[in-house]
Design a protein around this motif. Sequence first.
Motif: not given
Length: 208
Positions: A119-138
């Motif tokens: 699941d390492f690819l998904f974990r890598c995606a999660e890190i990047i997407m969470n950062r982006e979604m956090e910025s969008r949720s602001e």
Amino acid sequence: MRTGGEKTRQKILEAAERQFSKKGFDATSIGAIAKEVGVNKGLIYYHFTDKDDISISLFPSIIDDVTEHVSRESLDIHSTADVGAMREKIRAEIRFMEKHRKILSLMLMEALKDGDKNDFLFRCAEIIMNREMESRSESAPDQAADPKRYARLVVYEFFTGFIPIIACIALGKRMGKHFHIDADTVMDAFLDAFQASHLSSHIKEELV
């Protein structure tokens, strides 16, 4: 402080990544890795079961690298309506990830296999997407609070944002070689396509 065994293990991983990057996974032998480290093959097998075990053991280091990069750099590619600035941010992220191109390719292949250890690819995606979604949720906090909206956003970001970039990194060089297209043209054309799909949809959403 690392012990002697931990230092040897790290040297093996670093040598393996260099060998994989230079020759590819299939063409790299345990003997070649051992030779570069300056040890016998028995010591390699003391630390790792086989070549697959070595490749999988490389993945956490990439996760750590991406985590450090995300915490250090602003990855919010949607923080500006300036399309040119967005393109340059994407170009910079691709350049950052390209240093791990061979290992990211292995991650992509491992993600196609069953099992939680892949699941390492998904974990890598999660890190990047969470950062982006956090910025969008602001700017739109209710979106993150809505499970259905969150699910749609994750699927969208993964398949239209993260995966195309990983595919470009993993396959762009070989695709260009096959179709006789130089690397700069491949990158510019990819950014055009990414802009027309993923980036443009975000811009429209922000303007609604």
